[in-house]
Write an enzyme that holds these catalytic residues in place. Structure first.
Site, short mmCIF file in Angstrom:
data_model
loop_
_atom_site.label_atom_id
_atom_site.label_comp_id
_atom_site.label_asym_id
_atom_site.label_seq_id
_atom_site.Cartn_x
_atom_site.Cartn_y
_atom_site.Cartn_z
N HIS A 121 40.01 45.39 45.33
CA HIS A 121 39.51 45.25 43.96
C HIS A 121 38.15 44.56 44.07
CE1 HIS A 121 39.34 43.46 39.88
NE2 HIS A 121 40.21 44.38 39.52
N ASP A 198 45.41 38.95 48.67
CA ASP A 198 45.31 39.22 47.24
C ASP A 198 46.66 39.81 46.82
OD1 ASP A 198 45.04 40.31 44.74
OD2 ASP A 198 43.13 41.28 45.13
N GLN A 201 48.89 42.57 42.72
CA GLN A 201 49.82 43.66 42.40
C GLN A 201 51.15 43.52 43.12
OE1 GLN A 201 49.32 45.86 40.08
NE2 GLN A 201 47.16 45.45 39.71
N LYS A 224 50.17 39.61 35.26
CA LYS A 224 50.70 40.86 35.83
C LYS A 224 52.17 40.70 36.21
CE LYS A 224 46.21 42.20 37.82
NZ LYS A 224 45.68 43.25 36.96
N CYS A 377 38.14 49.20 39.06
CA CYS A 377 37.45 48.12 39.78
C CYS A 377 37.57 48.28 41.29
CB CYS A 377 37.95 46.74 39.36
SG CYS A 377 37.59 46.36 37.66
N1 7TS Z 1 43.12 42.09 42.71
C1 7TS Z 1 43.87 43.17 42.40
C2 7TS Z 1 44.57 43.93 43.47
C3 7TS Z 1 43.98 43.54 41.06
O1 7TS Z 1 44.74 44.60 40.74
C4 7TS Z 1 43.32 42.80 40.06
C5 7TS Z 1 43.34 43.22 38.61
C6 7TS Z 1 42.59 41.67 40.45
C7 7TS Z 1 42.51 41.35 41.79
C8 7TS Z 1 41.93 40.77 39.46
O2 7TS Z 1 42.91 40.13 38.71
P1 7TS Z 1 42.52 39.22 37.44
O3 7TS Z 1 43.84 38.87 36.84
O4 7TS Z 1 41.78 38.04 37.96
O5 7TS Z 1 41.68 40.09 36.57
N2 7TS Z 1 43.55 44.60 38.43
C9 7TS Z 1 43.37 45.30 37.27
C10 7TS Z 1 43.62 46.66 37.17
O6 7TS Z 1 44.05 47.35 38.10
N3 7TS Z 1 43.32 47.08 35.93
O7 7TS Z 1 42.91 46.01 35.23
C11 7TS Z 1 42.93 44.89 36.05
#
Ligand code: 7TS
Length: 416
Positions: A121, A198, A201, A224, A377
């Site tokens: 990401h 990370d 997910q 999530k 992203c």
């Molecule tokens: N890393 C992964 C693998 C992610 O899927 C996401 C967010 C992030 C980092 C960032 O997370 P945040 O909570 O700090 O924003 N992924 C997504 C997505 O797949 N669609 O919207 C956000």
């Protein structure tokens, strides 16, 4: 597992969107929240609201106890050795930035190497690019295969005594691939590199045991995992966190301040400057309890069943006219799936031949179906596959096969 009783706990699911029953398949972006989480936020503001750690009055003590109870729940959720190794952040992005800034100050110098993967990401790419720019370090990237898996042989070749950190996603948000993270960590440790996982997910689908994985850092977002937005977790091994300087400075993170010199607080407070997101941290514990009550194994089995059901359905979609046939009579599927790794979670990216993903997303929305469209992203990953973006369906514990039937039928109509 009783899906109907689970669905009853999610009020948002029981509404119509564009005149149709809402079908929410955008769970990789954020999951919906059960009533226990929503009620916990309301309850906190109605009865307990106070700033934490500082007051001795009853409300402050109540709020502090509830806030710290979440820390213990998270410790158990990911099996950290000590609760002091759990730092509350704003989310995965915040946690990665914290490590990037603080770890690099302590441990990265010119000529050092940082390895990331080709399916990260953006939030696990850009902070490391900045570190490399600032420090004169070098960024290396693990390649991705056509199936959407990491090329582990190539990874092994990238590792050397120059590698100081490997920052790698456990589960890809675009492809659903579960990476062999334990092996990735083991190989990094052989050359003396540290590993940031990370887990954005992974946290909602897989059992997480940071000690078993031997992860040096593990980050994820509450939103999530059926929890509130604005809360995340950074796990770090104590010896590393102790050796790293504070990321932000202010109240809470200090032991003593004089104009001549300031000493820092102990873990975890050293990394929690300022008033945190108290209500949402408290409510996050209810999300963890909700997940624990169902059980990760049950969740994963059920979601995999949904994924397989969708893949079979999508592969059965046929154009009604003969344009689906090639000259030699073979069938050309109008759907192309991206992310066909052996080990996957319930996330499926695909494109519909001849149709832009945004158009497909809009037409599905008109039918009350929420999917994500675009590059998710992960622009470098899209480039790797020679596409601009995909339609992504991501399933959660409250989704059903009936919803997938409606979804597949809607795609079928788009194709035809
Ligand atoms: N890393 C992964 C693998 C992610 O899927 C996401 C967010 C992030 C980092 C960032 O997370 P945040 O909570 O700090 O924003 N992924 C997504 C997505 O797949 N669609 O919207 C956000």
């Amino acid at each position: 597992m009783n899906v109907e009783s689970i669905r009853k706990q999610f009020p948002i699911l029981h509404q119509e969107v564009n005149g149709k029953h809402l079908i929410y398949f955008d769970n990789a972006a954020t999951t919906q929240k059960p009533l226990v989480v929503i009620n916990a936020i309301k309850q906190y503001y109605e009865t307990d609201n106070a700033n934490i750690h500082r007051g001795i009055h009853t409300l402050a003590e109540r709020a502090t106890a509830a806030f710290e109870a979440t820390r213990y729940a998270v410790q158990k959720f990911i099996n950290a050795k000590e609760h002091a190794e759990i730092i509350f952040t704003k989310g995965t992005t915040d946690g990665i930035n914290l490590v990037a800034q603080s770890f690099s100050k302590a441990f990265i110098k010119a000529g050092d190497e940082i390895i990331i993967s080709g399916m990260e990401h953006h939030s696990n790419i850009v902070p490391w690019q900045m570190v490399c720019e600032e420090k004169g370090a070098i960024l290396k990237v693990i390649p991705v295969t056509d199936e959407g898996e990491l090329d582990i042989v190539a990874y092994d070749k990238l590792l050397s005594s120059k590698t100081k950190l490997v920052a790698c996603v456990y589960v890809s948000n675009s492809l659903g691939t579960i990476n062999p993270i334990k092996q990735i960590i083991e190989q990094a440790h052989i050359v003396g590199a540290k590993v940031l996982v990370d887990g954005a997910q992974a946290a909602s689908h897989l059992d997480i045991d940071v000690q078993e994985l031997d992860a040096d850092f593990f980050v994820f977002s509450a939103h999530k995992v059926y929890g509130p937005t604005g809360v995340g977790v950074l796990y770090g091994k104590r010896d590393l966190l102790d050796a790293m300087p504070p990321y932000q400075c202010g109240g809470e993170m200090i032991k003593e301040v004089t104009f001549e010199k300031t000493t820092y607080n102990e873990l975890p407070y050293k990394f929690e400057a300022g008033t945190p997101n108290i209500a949402d941290v408290i409510a996050f514990k209810y999300a963890i309890d909700f997940v624990n009550e169902i059980g990760k194994e049950e969740i994963r089995d059920y979601e995999n069943e949904l994924l397989n059901y969708f893949v079979v359905g999508a592969n059965c979609i046929r154009p009604m006219v003969e344009k689906g046939l090639t000259l030699n009579g073979e069938f050309n599927s109008p759907i192309r799936l991206y992310g066909t790794a052996k080990e996957k979670v319930a996330v499926q990216s695909f494109v519909i031949n001849g149709m832009h993903h945004f158009d497909a997303g809009m037409m599905l929305d008109a039918k009350g179906i929420a999917v994500r469209t675009g590059h998710h992203c992960t622009q470098p990953l899209m480039k790797r596959f020679g596409i601009e973006g995909t339609i992504r369906a991501s399933f959660a514990i409250y989704n059903t096969k009936q919803e997938i039937d409606v979804f597949v039928e809607a795609i079928n109509r788009l194709v035809n």
